[in-house]
Enzyme design. Structure first.
Site, short mmCIF file in Angstrom:
data_model
loop_
_atom_site.label_atom_id
_atom_site.label_comp_id
_atom_site.label_asym_id
_atom_site.label_seq_id
_atom_site.Cartn_x
_atom_site.Cartn_y
_atom_site.Cartn_z
N ASP A 60 0.84 -1.20 0.00
CA ASP A 60 0.00 0.00 0.00
C ASP A 60 0.88 1.25 0.00
OD1 ASP A 60 -1.85 2.10 0.74
OD2 ASP A 60 -3.20 0.52 1.42
N SER A 110 -7.17 4.04 -1.34
CA SER A 110 -6.96 2.60 -1.42
C SER A 110 -8.23 1.80 -1.66
CB SER A 110 -6.30 2.10 -0.13
OG SER A 110 -5.04 2.69 0.04
N GLU A 282 -3.55 -6.97 16.63
CA GLU A 282 -3.65 -5.64 17.24
C GLU A 282 -5.12 -5.24 17.25
OE1 GLU A 282 -2.13 -3.31 18.80
OE2 GLU A 282 -0.06 -3.99 18.73
N HIS A 330 2.39 8.60 4.98
CA HIS A 330 1.47 9.64 5.42
C HIS A 330 2.06 10.45 6.57
CE1 HIS A 330 -2.10 9.16 3.04
NE2 HIS A 330 -2.27 7.89 3.35
N ASP A 367 -1.17 0.04 -4.76
CA ASP A 367 -2.46 0.63 -5.11
C ASP A 367 -2.32 2.08 -5.56
OD1 ASP A 367 -1.65 1.29 -2.56
OD2 ASP A 367 -3.59 0.94 -1.62
N HIS A 461 -1.53 10.99 -0.84
CA HIS A 461 -1.24 10.14 -1.99
C HIS A 461 -0.90 11.03 -3.19
CE1 HIS A 461 -4.25 6.92 -0.30
NE2 HIS A 461 -3.23 7.14 0.51
#
Length: 498
Positions: A60, A110, A282, A330, A367, A461
């Site tokens: 990703d 995504s 998690e 990010h 992606d 992105h």
């Protein structure tokens, strides 16, 4: 237009390869390596057999630029200069560029990108596996639209097993595209659904897919979305659901197996005979690779999944997502992004080692890309996380850091926007800033945020192309510049070929 015989002969002569003994540089290692690579390509024969298995690896947010950073990081960690390092999937014989735009986005997220790979059609930003004439948050429109057929359903109908792995939440966009349909990718549990909407939340859709037999194995994060607030899981966190369901118990009570850390995953039986396999490591996303403690690595999860799914004589479809490459980008934190990228590459190598290329199609792609950028003119040997060093005209390794017009050094990589912006808001509400002076030690720290231009809380992105690599049956269909939804069609063709 006619070509004379004399001109034709001249063209053929120009096109013919020169004999090695006629070329002065023929003894150069660069020359011999290049010639060997071309000869290997020339001798390659396309595999047109049926793909018994398909593994779709999605890093990703790891577009061409981020992959470049991962390559250098991996090579430098191995003791080299980095540029000439070859990541496992970069050795695949087939590759292409992929356009990532969506129906309404020059820059994608995504959800529609993963949806395109799992349905064969372009989709809208923020939505997963819903036809393009339905708008975001349109509950009724989503219910009325004919449900798109998913690759996982096609594989199941062919007698294959289906699995998903993600270092992000299993309800996050990329893994959710394997099994879910939703008009809003953020509706991960029932508390997120608007009142009176009628949409089934993503977590519930995943469990229903496991019960229906269209999803046999799911390993990743996001456990909080599968149990209610009065349920405390082994790792110590509670759920968030309001409907009182304990979906983990629903799976184990039907004979399924459950794991919540590396030790319990290792203790599972790699078999689907008694039921599906579920693992939540998690409450939200799994840890970054650089911070990983008692969680399994993405390579370990991949190994377990392949060992389990390959017991099905009909084969399997497995999607593996390296989800946290995206999250580190990010955050403007390249160190964690490349560490997760290397872990992802190790998972690909694990798959290569555990499968037969004659019957397993492995596709590696992303992606989307991020707003990452690279400075120049750095000499070889400049740490991909560190300062851009000058080219040493007497050798190949860098020397002193290059200086910008402000007299300060700069890093090899940066971001066009993000939390590391040199432009900051002042107490009076104005924006100003200058680049701070920077040392190599500061720049290569794990927590360092690369310098950025446009100030944003989260880096974005970008819409540029990503790369795709493929090996196995019908991998040669991956070539040129492709639309992202074509990936589905390559897979569908490979598993359907006779």
């Amino acid at each position: 237009m006619k070509t004379s015989l004399k001109a034709s002969v001249a063209l053929v002569a120009l096109a013919a390869p020169a004999f090695a003994q006629d070329i002065v540089q023929a003894d150069s290692e660069w020359f011999t390596n290049g010639a060997a690579a071309v000869e290997a390509r020339a001798a390659a024969t396309p595999n047109t057999g049926t793909a018994r298995n398909v593994i779709l690896f999605v890093a990703d947010g790891m577009g061409v630029g981020t992959n470049y950073a991962v390559r250098l990081f991996a090579g430098q960690q191995a003791g080299g200069l980095g540029d000439d390092y070859v990541l496992p999937y970069e050795a695949f014989p087939n590759s292409a560029l992929v356009k990532t735009y969506t129906i309404n986005g020059q820059t994608p997220d995504s959800a529609p990108t993963a949806g395109a790979m799992n349905t064969g059609i372009k989709q809208r930003n923020e939505m997963i596996n819903v036809t393009g004439d339905v708008m975001v948050d349109d509950c009724q429109g989503g219910l009325d639209a004919a449900p798109l057929t998913l690759l996982s359903e096609i594989a199941t109908d062919m007698g294959k097993s289906v699995g998903i792995i993600s270092t992000a939440r299993l309800t996050h966009a990329t893994p959710a595209a394997v099994y879910a349909r939703t008009v809003n990718r953020n509706w991960e549990d029932d508390t997120a659904i608007p009142e009176g909407c009628g949409q089934v939340d993503i977590a519930a859709q995943m469990i229903e897919a496991m019960k229906a037999g269209t999803l046999d194995l799911a390993l990743g994060g996001g456990g909080r979305y599968f149990v209610s607030a009065d349920v405390t899981l082994d790792e110590g966190y509670t759920g968030v659901r309001a409907d009182g369901r304990d979906m983990i118990s629903e799976i184990t009570e039907m004979g399924g197996q459950f794991a919540w850390n590396a030790e319990t995953l290792e203790g599972l039986t790699p078999s689907l005979e008694t039921g599906p396999i579920l693992g939540f490591f998690e409450n939200s996303h799994m840890e970054y690779e650089a911070d990983r403690s008692d969680e399994p690595s993405i390579a370990e999860m991949t190994a377990f999944a392949i060992e389990t799914l390959s017991q099905n004589e009909g084969g399997f479809y497995l999607e593996v997502e390296g989800g946290r490459v995206d999250h580190a980008n990010h955050g403007g934190n390249l160190a964690r992004a490349v560490a997760d990228g290397v872990a992802f590459a190790e998972a690909v190598q694990m798959a290569i080692d555990m499968t037969d290329a004659s019957e397993t199609l492995i596709i590696v792609t992303a992606d989307h890309e991020h707003a990452i950028a690279f400075n120049g003119y750095c000499g070889r040997g400049s740490d991909i996380l560190g300062l851009c060093l000058d080219v040493n005209t007497q050798g190949v390794e860098g020397t002193e850091p290059l200086l910008a017009a402000d007299g300060k050094p700069y890093t090899v990589a940066g971001y066009l926007n993000g939390a590391g912006s040199v432009i900051t808001e002042q107490e009076d509400g104005t924006w100003s800033g200058a680049r701070p002076d920077l040392t190599e030690e500061e720049a290569t720290d794990l927590d360092y945020l690369q310098q950025a231009l446009v100030p944003m809380g989260s880096e974005t992105h970008s819409g540029e192309d990503v790369a795709i690599w493929a090996n196995g049956p019908w991998a040669h269909l991956v070539n040129g510049t492709m639309e992202q939804n074509e990936i589905f069609h390559v897979i569908n063709h490979a598993i359907s070929a006779e």
